[in-house]
Design a protein around this motif. Structure first.
Motif, PDB file in Angstrom:
ATOM      1  N   LYS A   3      -3.067  -3.714  -9.303  1.00 25.00           N
ATOM      2  CA  LYS A   3      -2.475  -2.589  -9.116  1.00 25.00           C
ATOM      3  C   LYS A   3      -1.507  -2.473 -10.145  1.00 25.00           C
ATOM      4  O   LYS A   3      -0.921  -1.410 -10.155  1.00 25.00           O
ATOM      5  CB  LYS A   3      -1.921  -2.476  -7.949  1.00 25.00           C
ATOM      6  N   ASN A  53       2.940   3.972  -4.928  1.00 22.92           N
ATOM      7  CA  ASN A  53       3.391   5.167  -5.596  1.00 22.92           C
ATOM      8  C   ASN A  53       4.745   5.309  -6.331  1.00 22.92           C
ATOM      9  O   ASN A  53       5.039   6.253  -6.849  1.00 22.92           O
ATOM     10  CB  ASN A  53       3.260   6.215  -4.698  1.00 22.92           C
ATOM     11  N   THR A  54       5.417   4.126  -5.901  1.00 26.77           N
ATOM     12  CA  THR A  54       6.903   4.257  -6.541  1.00 26.77           C
ATOM     13  C   THR A  54       6.713   3.738  -7.935  1.00 26.77           C
ATOM     14  O   THR A  54       6.078   3.208  -8.540  1.00 26.77           O
ATOM     15  CB  THR A  54       7.825   3.104  -5.844  1.00 26.77           C
ATOM     16  N   ASP A  82       1.029  -1.145  -0.167  1.00 29.66           N
ATOM     17  CA  ASP A  82       0.001  -0.015   0.072  1.00 29.66           C
ATOM     18  C   ASP A  82       0.732   1.310  -0.045  1.00 29.66           C
ATOM     19  O   ASP A  82       0.485   2.236  -0.659  1.00 29.66           O
ATOM     20  CB  ASP A  82      -0.971   0.021   1.035  1.00 29.66           C
ATOM     21  N   GLN A  83       2.039   1.215   0.643  1.00 30.62           N
ATOM     22  CA  GLN A  83       2.873   2.254   0.875  1.00 30.62           C
ATOM     23  C   GLN A  83       3.698   2.550  -0.402  1.00 30.62           C
ATOM     24  O   GLN A  83       4.391   3.467  -0.643  1.00 30.62           O
ATOM     25  CB  GLN A  83       3.859   2.167   2.158  1.00 30.62           C
ATOM     26  N   ASP A  88      -0.511   0.887 -12.307  1.00 29.56           N
ATOM     27  CA  ASP A  88      -0.250   2.092 -11.517  1.00 29.56           C
ATOM     28  C   ASP A  88       1.258   2.116 -11.289  1.00 29.56           C
ATOM     29  O   ASP A  88       1.819   3.360 -11.255  1.00 29.56           O
ATOM     30  CB  ASP A  88      -1.084   2.423 -10.207  1.00 29.56           C
ATOM     31  N   CYS A  89       1.814   0.854 -11.477  1.00 31.29           N
ATOM     32  CA  CYS A  89       3.148   0.647 -11.167  1.00 31.29           C
ATOM     33  C   CYS A  89       3.879  -0.381 -11.911  1.00 31.29           C
ATOM     34  O   CYS A  89       3.193  -1.256 -11.910  1.00 31.29           O
ATOM     35  CB  CYS A  89       3.551   0.400  -9.546  1.00 31.29           C
TER      36      CYS A  89
END
Length: 344
Positions: free
Chosen positions: A272, A247-248, A243-244, A275-276
């Protein structure tokens, strides 16, 4: 009289080869088998290419690793190699640590005698003559080293040292291998510069060993642990970390197939991944791999045509590679090279 050989050999590969020989026997008992080779560079010199008696050295390791697995019912066996230099000699120190039945200090005197075991009842349960330790001590002494053990209720650590000479002329094959590995590592370091690396394995020693390998491959320091390389030991911890990390921009994940509820992590990643940029390497064992595809060939990237419903099949579009434990540093390097070859 025993005459010792004095030939050039690759100390790194010798240890990894011996450990890998026991992959199936350890896996069949549900034991984690690990190989942790410390940095073999000192003062700018590579201490990997040495001269000595590789045959006797291999026999000692075979005896000690075999005993560790034999007397360990649950837990792990960790084989560690570290080196020091003394004048023109390389002093190699080997440790074989297990979580087995342990040995009383009072039994040490008869432990290295022929046809003797620390507890005679173990012969009835585990078999063996006790000759392995006796022969190992003879070889170690002959080579100018020392051998001993430390033990507690939580298991035993057998250790021995062996003085070796630095190779005056590095063998052409070893030199070619070292050059290729160095070049591959340099390219991988550039490619993974912006990546975060997440290791997910219920066994903390496994995470630590893989962390050490990645630190050497990527030329990182211990300060990068926790920032560049993170370890989590349960599905809930891993999901929280993801979850953390979502964004990487880029994420490289090593996940053990033995992790309970590992499918929940892969499911989260599959939703996900847009997004990454995510690369996933699954860590498996020969036992799990044999269950899946009937083979035990040491692991590979082409092992995903397996049974329907298996984890590796269900998420085969997400999984980039599969690596079989015990994980060799050279194999990690090779897999990373293959994984990113289209990006170089």
């Amino acid at each position: 009289k025993i005459d010792l050989e004095n030939v050039d050999f690759d100390l790194f590969s010798l240890v990894e080869d011996v450990v890998e020989m026991f992959a199936l026997s350890a896996s069949s008992k549900g034991i984690e088998l690990l190989c942790d080779i410390k940095d073999l560079k000192m003062g700018g010199r590579n201490l990997r290419s040495v001269s000595g008696d590789p045959g006797r050295l291999r026999q000692i390791l075979l005896n000690l690793v075999n005993n560790a697995i034999k007397f360990t019912l649950v837990g792990e066996v960790v084989v560690t190699l570290s080196v020091q230099t003394r004048e023109e000699k390389v002093i190699a120190r080997f440790e074989i640590k297990d979580t087995g039945i342990g040995i009383k200090d009072s039994e040490e005197e008869k432990l290295f005698k022929p046809f003797s075991q620390a507890d005679s009842s173990t012969t009835r349960v585990h078999g063996g003559t006790g000759l392995g330790l006796c022969i190992s001590k003879q070889f170690v002494t002959l080579m100018g080293g020392e051998i001993g053990f430390e033990s507690s209720d939580g298991g035993s650590t057998f250790w021995f040292t062996c003085p070796l000479s630095l190779s005056s002329n590095i063998d052409a094959n070893i030199k070619e291998l070292l050059t290729a590995e160095q070049q591959s590592a340099e390219v991988i370091q550039k490619k993974l510069r912006d990546y975060k690396i997440l290791l997910i394995d219920p066994n903390q020693s496994s995470c630590q060993t893989l962390t050490n390998q990645l630190l050497r491959i990527l030329s990182l320091s211990l300060e990068d642990v926790g920032e560049k390389i993170l370890s989590r030991h349960s599905s809930s911890e891993a999901i929280s970390a993801l979850d953390q990390l979502m964004n990487t921009p880029s994420l490289l994940i090593f996940i053990s197939q033995s992790l309970p509820c590992s499918e929940s992590i892969l499911e989260k990643l599959s939703t996900k991944s847009r997004d990454c940029l995510i690369r996933v390497i699954v860590l498996t064992t020969i036992r799990l791999r044999s269950r899946v595809d009937g083979s035990a060939n040491g692991g590979g990237t082409n092992a995903l045509e397996l049974e329907e419903g298996d984890l590796l099949v269900q998420y085969k579009n997400l999984i980039s590679a599969e690596v079989t434990k015990p994980v060799r540093q050279s194999r990690v390097l090779n897999f990373l090279g293959v994984l990113f070859k289209d990006d170089f």
